[in-house]
Design a protein around this motif. Sequence first.
Motif, short mmCIF file in Angstrom:
data_model
loop_
_atom_site.label_atom_id
_atom_site.label_comp_id
_atom_site.label_asym_id
_atom_site.label_seq_id
_atom_site.Cartn_x
_atom_site.Cartn_y
_atom_site.Cartn_z
N LEU A 102 1.98 -5.90 -30.44
CA LEU A 102 0.81 -5.16 -30.91
C LEU A 102 0.75 -5.26 -32.43
O LEU A 102 1.76 -5.02 -33.12
CB LEU A 102 0.91 -3.70 -30.48
CG LEU A 102 -0.15 -2.75 -31.03
CD1 LEU A 102 -1.53 -3.14 -30.51
CD2 LEU A 102 0.19 -1.31 -30.65
N PRO B 180 -9.47 -8.23 -33.18
CA PRO B 180 -9.41 -7.66 -31.82
C PRO B 180 -9.77 -8.69 -30.74
O PRO B 180 -9.22 -8.63 -29.64
CB PRO B 180 -10.43 -6.52 -31.88
CG PRO B 180 -10.39 -6.08 -33.31
CD PRO B 180 -10.21 -7.35 -34.10
N THR C 256 -7.08 -10.58 -28.78
CA THR C 256 -6.29 -9.91 -27.76
C THR C 256 -6.36 -10.67 -26.44
O THR C 256 -7.45 -10.93 -25.92
CB THR C 256 -6.78 -8.47 -27.56
OG1 THR C 256 -6.57 -7.74 -28.78
CG2 THR C 256 -6.04 -7.80 -26.42
N GLN D 24 2.01 -11.24 -24.19
CA GLN D 24 0.83 -10.43 -24.51
C GLN D 24 0.69 -10.27 -26.02
O GLN D 24 1.64 -9.94 -26.73
CB GLN D 24 0.95 -9.05 -23.88
CG GLN D 24 -0.19 -8.10 -24.21
CD GLN D 24 -1.50 -8.48 -23.53
OE1 GLN D 24 -1.54 -8.59 -22.31
NE2 GLN D 24 -2.56 -8.66 -24.31
N ALA E 14 -1.82 -8.11 -28.55
CA ALA E 14 -2.84 -7.06 -28.63
C ALA E 14 -3.13 -6.76 -30.09
O ALA E 14 -2.20 -6.51 -30.87
CB ALA E 14 -2.37 -5.80 -27.91
N VAL E 15 -4.41 -6.82 -30.45
CA VAL E 15 -4.83 -6.55 -31.83
C VAL E 15 -5.71 -5.31 -31.82
O VAL E 15 -6.82 -5.33 -31.29
CB VAL E 15 -5.59 -7.74 -32.43
CG1 VAL E 15 -5.90 -7.47 -33.90
CG2 VAL E 15 -4.78 -9.02 -32.27
N SER E 16 -5.18 -4.24 -32.38
CA SER E 16 -5.89 -2.97 -32.32
C SER E 16 -5.43 -2.05 -33.43
O SER E 16 -4.26 -2.09 -33.84
CB SER E 16 -5.65 -2.29 -30.97
OG SER E 16 -6.24 -1.00 -30.93
#
Length: 117
Positions: A11, A87, A90, A112, A114-116
């Motif tokens: 992340l 984002p 992702t 995985q 995830a860009v948030s």
Amino acid sequence: QVQLVESGGGLVQPGGSLRLSCSASGTIFSANGMGWYHQAPGKQRELVAFVNSDGSTIYADSVKGRFTISRGNNKYTVYLQMNSLKPDDTAIYYCNLRQGLPWTQYWGQGTQVAVSS
């Protein structure tokens, strides 16, 4: 048989960076191409970047200027340096290896990203 193992996902906040790694083992030919695909929820798997056996590279338009693909010295590893992440990046990122004529391709299990905020 060929086994591919990815690492480096996680992340990250928008604008951040990640580096993915993929290591290949098994029966690897000296001439092979390796690269990365990604698959977002509800979407098809798409090419992100690929490096051919001659060293030439291909990038998806969406990642040009932000991502860089490179090979290890022994051609058993491939890396994806991802900068200025968005984002929309992702997805699950899959390592891909192609070798032989006609070529056979192999896939890793995926990692995985995830860009948030």
